[in-house]
Design a protein around this motif. Structure first.
Motif, PDB file in Angstrom:
ATOM      1  N   SER A  29       0.817  -1.214   0.000  1.00  0.00           N
ATOM      2  CA  SER A  29       0.000   0.000   0.000  1.00  0.00           C
ATOM      3  C   SER A  29       0.855   1.270   0.000  1.00  0.00           C
ATOM      4  O   SER A  29       0.485   2.275  -0.609  1.00  0.00           O
ATOM      5  N   SER A  30       2.006   1.237   0.672  1.00  0.00           N
ATOM      6  CA  SER A  30       2.858   2.426   0.703  1.00  0.00           C
ATOM      7  C   SER A  30       3.468   2.703  -0.666  1.00  0.00           C
ATOM      8  O   SER A  30       3.628   3.859  -1.066  1.00  0.00           O
ATOM      9  N   HIS A  33       0.711   4.176  -2.775  1.00  0.00           N
ATOM     10  CA  HIS A  33       0.478   5.574  -2.391  1.00  0.00           C
ATOM     11  C   HIS A  33       1.519   6.493  -3.026  1.00  0.00           C
ATOM     12  O   HIS A  33       1.205   7.599  -3.478  1.00  0.00           O
ATOM     13  N   SER A  34       2.771   6.036  -3.074  1.00  0.00           N
ATOM     14  CA  SER A  34       3.826   6.839  -3.703  1.00  0.00           C
ATOM     15  C   SER A  34       3.582   6.983  -5.196  1.00  0.00           C
ATOM     16  O   SER A  34       3.711   8.079  -5.755  1.00  0.00           O
ATOM     17  N   PRO A  75      -3.526   7.353   2.127  1.00  0.00           N
ATOM     18  CA  PRO A  75      -2.979   5.989   2.171  1.00  0.00           C
ATOM     19  C   PRO A  75      -4.042   4.894   2.132  1.00  0.00           C
ATOM     20  O   PRO A  75      -3.869   3.880   1.448  1.00  0.00           O
ATOM     21  N   HIS A 212      10.320   7.024  -3.439  1.00  0.00           N
ATOM     22  CA  HIS A 212       9.850   6.161  -2.351  1.00  0.00           C
ATOM     23  C   HIS A 212      11.016   5.476  -1.645  1.00  0.00           C
ATOM     24  O   HIS A 212      11.007   5.314  -0.413  1.00  0.00           O
TER      25      HIS A 212
END
Length: 261
Positions: A29-30, A33-34, A75, A212
């Motif tokens: 997920s991170s 999001h980036s 997020p 990221h």
């Protein structure tokens, strides 16, 4: 020769880090999001989903698109689109051959409305970028070939019996070159070079991924730089102490006295 081998051996480290940063699709997920921080990528997903769902929800496509973009910016919303982003990334680099589709359930999750649950899947216009597919297929082989060449040169250097301390100094140079390789190949290449290969919207994943991973890339580079400095300065100081503590050769001293007479 040991210095050349050390510098060559540092290149595969940067190449493998580049593979990890830019050519390893992930549904984390991170990461999603980036990537969705790119306006064009986020806008494309929102436009496609809004175009399919707006008639069902009796909303204007522009209004629904704005809502979806707001969801993608947080997020939790990006996590709902992580599989879509991962598939699109894989499609760009040639590791995912199927079309990138957004299922009815994924549309429900994105627009937060069950009314679109009966709709057909929609397809994102993501295309394979041949230059990226080529790099993805050959980075590992290039790294392996460079590593083998470095090993052969290192063996030749050892056979020639380097002076004491040269091998340690070359090790320090390896860590210094690795620091440079991580920054240049692992960060600057996906940030600046890869986007220049194509105008495709989804090539924007590479600078977003470089950003990221920026902190960990710089941390690794700094760590390698510190290790290099410790080894190089330690080797230099030992050389200096050894030279100051080495007594004058007795035979040479006698020769010099005989000439002085």
């Amino acid at each position: 020769m040991l210095m050349v081998a050390a510098i060559l051996a540092a290149l595969p480290v940067g190449l493998m880090w580049l593979q990890n940063v830019a050519f390893s699709p992930s549904n984390d997920s991170s990461v999603a999001h980036s990537i969705l921080g790119d306006d064009d990528i986020r806008g494309q997903i929102a436009t496609v989903v809004a175009g399919a769902g707006a008639p069902v929800l009796s909303q204007s496509p522009a209004q629904l698109r704005e809502f979806i973009e707001e969801i993608a910016r947080i997020p939790a919303g990006a996590a709902l689109m992580s599989d879509i982003v991962s598939d699109a990334h894989g499609r760009v680099i040639g590791s995912f051959d199927e079309l990138v589709s957004i299922s009815a359930q994924e549309q429900v999750n994105i627009v937060r409305n069950e009314l679109v649950g009966e709709e057909r899947p929609v397809t994102l216009p993501v295309q394979r970028v041949d230059s990226m597919a080529f790099l993805d297929g050959w980075l590992g082989w290039i790294a392996l070939g460079t590593l083998v060449l470095a090993a052969l040169i290192a063996v030749a250097g050892v056979v020639l019996r380097p002076e004491r301390g040269e091998a340690t100094f070359a090790l320090g140079m390896f860590f210094a070159a690795t620091a440079v390789s991580l920054v240049v190949v692992g960060y600057l290449v996906p940030l600046l070079v890869l986007p220049a290969f194509s105008d495709d919207v989804w090539v924007g994943v590479f600078p977003r991924l470089a950003g990221h991973h920026r902190n960990i890339t710089l941390l690794l580079a700094v760590a390698c730089g510190v290790v290099s400095a410790l080894i190089v300065f330690g080797t230099s100081s030992r050389r200096d102490r050894r030279q100051r503590s080495t007594p004058l050769n007795l035979g040479r001293y006698r020769d010099e006295r005989s000439w002085s007479r």
